[in-house]
Design a protein around this motif. Sequence first.
Motif, short mmCIF file in Angstrom:
data_model
loop_
_atom_site.label_atom_id
_atom_site.label_comp_id
_atom_site.label_asym_id
_atom_site.label_seq_id
_atom_site.Cartn_x
_atom_site.Cartn_y
_atom_site.Cartn_z
N VAL A 18 0.84 -1.20 0.00
CA VAL A 18 0.00 0.00 0.00
C VAL A 18 0.87 1.25 0.00
N SER A 19 1.91 1.23 0.82
CA SER A 19 2.80 2.38 0.89
C SER A 19 3.46 2.64 -0.46
N ASN A 20 3.86 1.57 -1.15
CA ASN A 20 4.49 1.74 -2.47
C ASN A 20 3.52 2.35 -3.48
N LEU A 21 2.25 1.89 -3.46
CA LEU A 21 1.26 2.46 -4.36
C LEU A 21 1.01 3.92 -4.04
N ALA A 22 0.97 4.25 -2.75
CA ALA A 22 0.79 5.65 -2.35
C ALA A 22 1.95 6.50 -2.85
N LYS A 23 3.15 5.97 -2.75
CA LYS A 23 4.32 6.73 -3.22
C LYS A 23 4.29 6.91 -4.74
N GLU A 24 3.79 5.91 -5.46
CA GLU A 24 3.66 6.05 -6.91
C GLU A 24 2.70 7.18 -7.27
N LEU A 25 1.59 7.24 -6.54
CA LEU A 25 0.62 8.31 -6.79
C LEU A 25 1.23 9.67 -6.46
N GLU A 26 1.97 9.73 -5.36
CA GLU A 26 2.62 10.99 -4.98
C GLU A 26 3.65 11.40 -6.04
N ALA A 27 4.38 10.42 -6.56
CA ALA A 27 5.37 10.72 -7.59
C ALA A 27 4.72 11.25 -8.86
N ALA A 28 3.45 10.87 -9.05
CA ALA A 28 2.71 11.35 -10.22
C ALA A 28 2.04 12.69 -9.95
N GLY A 29 2.31 13.26 -8.78
CA GLY A 29 1.78 14.59 -8.47
C GLY A 29 0.53 14.61 -7.62
N GLU A 30 0.05 13.45 -7.17
CA GLU A 30 -1.15 13.39 -6.34
C GLU A 30 -0.81 13.70 -4.88
N ASP A 31 -1.76 14.35 -4.20
CA ASP A 31 -1.62 14.62 -2.77
C ASP A 31 -2.28 13.48 -2.01
N VAL A 32 -1.49 12.55 -1.50
CA VAL A 32 -2.00 11.36 -0.81
C VAL A 32 -1.87 11.54 0.69
N VAL A 33 -2.95 11.30 1.42
CA VAL A 33 -2.89 11.23 2.88
C VAL A 33 -2.55 9.79 3.23
N ASP A 34 -1.31 9.56 3.60
CA ASP A 34 -0.82 8.19 3.82
C ASP A 34 -0.97 7.82 5.29
N LEU A 35 -1.99 7.00 5.55
CA LEU A 35 -2.26 6.53 6.91
C LEU A 35 -1.99 5.02 6.99
N SER A 36 -1.03 4.57 6.20
CA SER A 36 -0.79 3.14 6.09
C SER A 36 0.44 2.63 6.84
N VAL A 37 1.43 3.47 7.04
CA VAL A 37 2.72 2.97 7.51
C VAL A 37 2.90 3.19 9.01
N GLY A 38 3.43 2.16 9.69
CA GLY A 38 3.65 2.25 11.13
C GLY A 38 4.99 2.86 11.45
N GLU A 39 5.13 4.14 11.17
CA GLU A 39 6.41 4.83 11.39
C GLU A 39 6.16 6.17 12.06
N PRO A 40 6.70 6.38 13.27
CA PRO A 40 6.51 7.67 13.93
C PRO A 40 6.94 8.82 13.02
N ASP A 41 6.14 9.86 13.00
CA ASP A 41 6.48 11.02 12.16
C ASP A 41 7.29 12.03 12.98
N PHE A 42 8.20 11.52 13.78
CA PHE A 42 9.09 12.35 14.59
C PHE A 42 10.52 12.00 14.21
N ASP A 43 11.42 12.95 14.38
CA ASP A 43 12.82 12.71 14.08
C ASP A 43 13.47 12.00 15.27
N THR A 44 14.51 11.25 14.99
CA THR A 44 15.29 10.64 16.07
C THR A 44 15.87 11.75 16.95
N PRO A 45 15.78 11.60 18.27
CA PRO A 45 16.32 12.64 19.17
C PRO A 45 17.78 12.97 18.87
N ASP A 46 18.12 14.23 19.05
CA ASP A 46 19.45 14.72 18.67
C ASP A 46 20.57 14.02 19.42
N HIS A 47 20.37 13.71 20.70
CA HIS A 47 21.47 13.11 21.46
C HIS A 47 21.77 11.69 20.97
#
Length: 380
Positions: A18-47
């Motif tokens: 699903v994530s790959n298909l979403a990325k294909e649509l995004e690469a084609a210029g579509e605005d996809v709301v991707d609620l499929s991937v289990g990945e925190p949308d936070f950066d790794t802490p600096d320390h």
Amino acid sequence: MNYATRVQRVEPSATLAVSNLAKELEAAGEDVVDLSVGEPDFDTPDHIKAAATEAMEAGETGYAPSNGIPELREAIAEKLQGDGMEYEADNVIVTPGAKQALFETFQTLVDEGDEVVLLDPAWVSYEAQAKIAGADLTRIDLRPHDFQLEPALDELADVVSDDTELLLVNSPNNPTGAVYSREAMNGVRDLAVDHDVTVIADEIYQHINYGPEHVSLSALEDMYERTVTINGFSKAYAMTGWRLGYLAAPEELIDQAGKVQSHSVSSAVNFVQHAGVTALEERGEETAEMVEAFENRRDLLLDLFDEHDVDVSHPEGAFYMMVPVDDDDKAWATNALEDAKVATVPGSAFGTPGYVRISYAASADRLEEGVERLVEADYL
């Protein structure tokens, strides 16, 4: 070219598909709301990033000991002891991600035809890894019990027997967000002891918890010798791409699983392991802040679905929610992605058709946008 039976037993990961298909649509210029991937949308802490940089600059870029650098194994053992478990450093293998720890456990314990019991909904890779090892699967459906285990203990007792090789318990749960009660875990303990069954306790979402007590199976009486505890750094420390996890188990199992590690991935990345030491020993407020954000997003989704009369379960951990949809959940998810440009994961990938999984590891604005699109396109 002939392909091995063990490979043909399994399908590609549905979440990544699903994530790959979403990325294909995004690469084609579509605005996809991707609620499929289990990945925190936070950066790794600096320390933690700084610790990796320092380790690289200090020359920690060569091969690491196969089972993990001593400092990290000690830090993991200390962490587990703090959770009430009896593991020492020699009970730990550091792996390139918790998924590898699971793979090594299945390869070490499961022979062709062995019974592995899964609790549905179950994370997609459990089935695949069990099948690669040659297992026969028995599944317990938790849908009638609002995804909780305690009400299903009698059903579990009906299937677990002296012939069961392995039972897998994941709490907090992916994909439901359920956190299993102490009573449920005690029930698992009783069955495991009565039938001498090994249990994999997947605790990767341990720290993504919104209040309920977290119970570690290995900390329960008579469970140390029959539990493999799986955990890692991806979720609690926003380190998904670092690929750092571990398994903890009795030494005899460690000796056997270490063979799989040494002949496959060799070891986790050296300097990444040094960053893992820092993550455990210098834990700041970042995890708590991340969990608070996830809890707020969960509450937002619950309110939004309530406004639209969509009855969803109440997640107590992780960052997922199961949403009831049409019986053909695969078609629903594909059409919702193509029509509404919202990516979800079909529940059938988790052994639970009729649902989709939504990940709320996305901003509140994107969650609102995703629900609004699904409503406007008549998918909710």
